[in-house]
Write a protein that holds these residues in place. Structure first.
Motif, PDB file in Angstrom:
ATOM      1  N   TRP A  60      -7.285 -55.787 -75.261  1.00  0.00           N
ATOM      2  CA  TRP A  60      -5.937 -55.306 -75.536  1.00  0.00           C
ATOM      3  C   TRP A  60      -5.637 -54.046 -74.729  1.00  0.00           C
ATOM      4  CZ3 TRP A  60      -3.368 -58.730 -78.446  1.00  0.00           C
ATOM      5  CH2 TRP A  60      -4.092 -59.536 -79.321  1.00  0.00           C
ATOM      6  N   THR A  81      -0.541 -55.165 -75.337  1.00  0.00           N
ATOM      7  CA  THR A  81      -0.517 -56.370 -74.507  1.00  0.00           C
ATOM      8  C   THR A  81      -1.891 -57.020 -74.490  1.00  0.00           C
ATOM      9  OG1 THR A  81       1.166 -55.353 -73.076  1.00  0.00           O
ATOM     10  CG2 THR A  81       0.008 -57.292 -72.220  1.00  0.00           C
ATOM     11  N   HIS A  82      -1.930 -58.330 -74.711  1.00  0.00           N
ATOM     12  CA  HIS A  82      -3.170 -59.090 -74.605  1.00  0.00           C
ATOM     13  C   HIS A  82      -3.455 -59.314 -73.122  1.00  0.00           C
ATOM     14  CE1 HIS A  82      -5.944 -62.551 -74.925  1.00  0.00           C
ATOM     15  NE2 HIS A  82      -6.294 -61.973 -76.075  1.00  0.00           N
ATOM     16  N   THR A  85      -3.639 -63.205 -71.745  1.00  0.00           N
ATOM     17  CA  THR A  85      -2.440 -64.051 -71.817  1.00  0.00           C
ATOM     18  C   THR A  85      -1.163 -63.324 -71.397  1.00  0.00           C
ATOM     19  OG1 THR A  85      -1.971 -63.456 -74.128  1.00  0.00           O
ATOM     20  CG2 THR A  85      -3.476 -65.309 -73.741  1.00  0.00           C
ATOM     21  N   LYS A  87       0.601 -61.675 -73.406  1.00  0.00           N
ATOM     22  CA  LYS A  87       1.457 -61.596 -74.590  1.00  0.00           C
ATOM     23  C   LYS A  87       1.612 -60.146 -75.015  1.00  0.00           C
ATOM     24  CE  LYS A  87       3.500 -63.043 -78.462  1.00  0.00           C
ATOM     25  NZ  LYS A  87       4.783 -63.756 -78.505  1.00  0.00           N
ATOM     26  N   LYS A  88       2.860 -59.719 -75.212  1.00  0.00           N
ATOM     27  CA  LYS A  88       3.155 -58.322 -75.527  1.00  0.00           C
ATOM     28  C   LYS A  88       3.736 -58.203 -76.924  1.00  0.00           C
ATOM     29  CE  LYS A  88       5.899 -54.399 -73.845  1.00  0.00           C
ATOM     30  NZ  LYS A  88       6.882 -53.964 -72.817  1.00  0.00           N
ATOM     31  N   PHE A  89       3.279 -57.183 -77.647  1.00  0.00           N
ATOM     32  CA  PHE A  89       3.777 -56.876 -78.981  1.00  0.00           C
ATOM     33  C   PHE A  89       4.336 -55.461 -78.977  1.00  0.00           C
ATOM     34  CE2 PHE A  89       0.285 -59.857 -79.385  1.00  0.00           C
ATOM     35  CZ  PHE A  89       0.801 -60.837 -80.223  1.00  0.00           C
ATOM     36  N   ASN A 152       7.997 -56.167 -83.102  1.00  0.00           N
ATOM     37  CA  ASN A 152       7.096 -57.121 -83.768  1.00  0.00           C
ATOM     38  C   ASN A 152       6.470 -56.564 -85.037  1.00  0.00           C
ATOM     39  OD1 ASN A 152       6.457 -57.686 -80.476  1.00  0.00           O
ATOM     40  ND2 ASN A 152       7.055 -59.428 -81.721  1.00  0.00           N
ATOM     41  N   GLU A 269      -0.496 -64.457 -81.702  1.00  0.00           N
ATOM     42  CA  GLU A 269      -0.855 -65.148 -80.467  1.00  0.00           C
ATOM     43  C   GLU A 269      -0.746 -66.665 -80.603  1.00  0.00           C
ATOM     44  OE1 GLU A 269      -0.995 -63.002 -77.525  1.00  0.00           O
ATOM     45  OE2 GLU A 269      -2.658 -64.347 -77.128  1.00  0.00           O
TER      46      GLU A 269
END
Length: 270
Positions: A60, A81-82, A85, A87-89, A152, A269
């Protein structure tokens, strides 16, 4: 540990840049109109530091964005952010509401102050309503409230609920009798006021924005008199509650201890 010489140099440079009389800086920062903004901003950095310590850095990425948002748009307090992937939170950092600790019949309630710092004007309402998927009338009624799509997660800490404003307008740590009982149950007996204060500040809780919005699934009621769908308007209330039982477990409000954040992120996720 931070280098005191570097801190002093940066402070002197900052005061010079903005023409702040450094000999009065303490009084400036303690002003009742100034300190709420400072404490709110400082909490964002505290959350960022905490998340960096909790989350695996290889998985992360935690960031504290410096963004000047456009009028009416929403800025990001903290983002996660992961790395694999992308993927952002986004995290909204909100202190618990000042003085909003209450003893209930079978537990305790702490409210979280979760609202826009500025209300939306008529022009902003007309522009944002179709973007948010709501009517201008509904957005106007809830013009200081967030939508779950704005971020989120919300992260809060408990300490501010035990602050009050004294006769000079200064924010002071002042838990009432029931508050003292709560603190002793949660953190142990016979601690000093400073120790209770530090532990309450470090005691952070997180909720998914979709879980604290006013929906029939969440069983949360809107208190706006002009709201036409008070059980399902979709906005986040100004003061979501965290309710603890007598054993200090969260029993209502869809809040989790900050230590459980990775499980919540992994849920997002999927």
């Amino acid at each position: 540990m931070p280098n005191n010489n570097v801190i002093n140099d940066e402070l002197i440079e900052f005061c010079h840049l903005y023409n702040l009389p450094i000999q009065h800086l303490g009084k400036i920062l303690r002003d009742p109109k100034v300190i709420p903004m400072i404490r709110g901003k400082a909490f964002e950095f505290s959350v960022c530091d905490r998340l960096e310590n909790l989350l695996d850095n290889e998985t992360w990425e935690v960031q504290k964005p410096f963004i000047n948002p456009q009028l009416g748009s929403h800025d990001e307090d903290v983002s996660i952010t992961h790395r694999n992937t992308g993927k952002k939170f986004t995290i909204e950092c909100k202190l618990s509401a000042k003085g909003e600790f209450k003893k209930l019949a079978n537990g305790y309630s702490i409210k979280v102050k979760c609202m826009r710092s500025r209300t939306l004007g008529t022009t902003q309402v007309e522009r944002l309503a179709p973007v948010l998927g709501v009517t201008p009338q509904s957005l106007s009624v809830h013009n200081d409230q967030y939508r779950p799509q704005d971020f989120n997660f919300v992260i809060t800490s408990l300490a501010n609920a035990f602050y009050e404003t004294d006769e000079n307008g200064i924010f002071v740590w002042q838990p009432n009798e029931q508050g003292q009982i709560f603190l002793a149950k949660k953190y142990g007996e016979n601690l000093s006021n400073e120790e209770y204060q530090d532990r309450a500040f470090a005691d952070m809780y997180i909720a998914r924005s979709q879980d604290i919005a006013i929906t029939t699934e969440n069983n949360i009621q809107c208190t706006r008199r002009q709201c036409t769908t008070p059980t399902n308007c979709g906005f986040i209330p100004n003061y979501p509650q965290i309710i603890f039982d007598e054993d200090m477990s969260v029993i209502q409000g869809n809040w989790f201890h900050i230590s459980e954040i990775e499980q919540l992120l992994e849920l997002g996720e999927n």
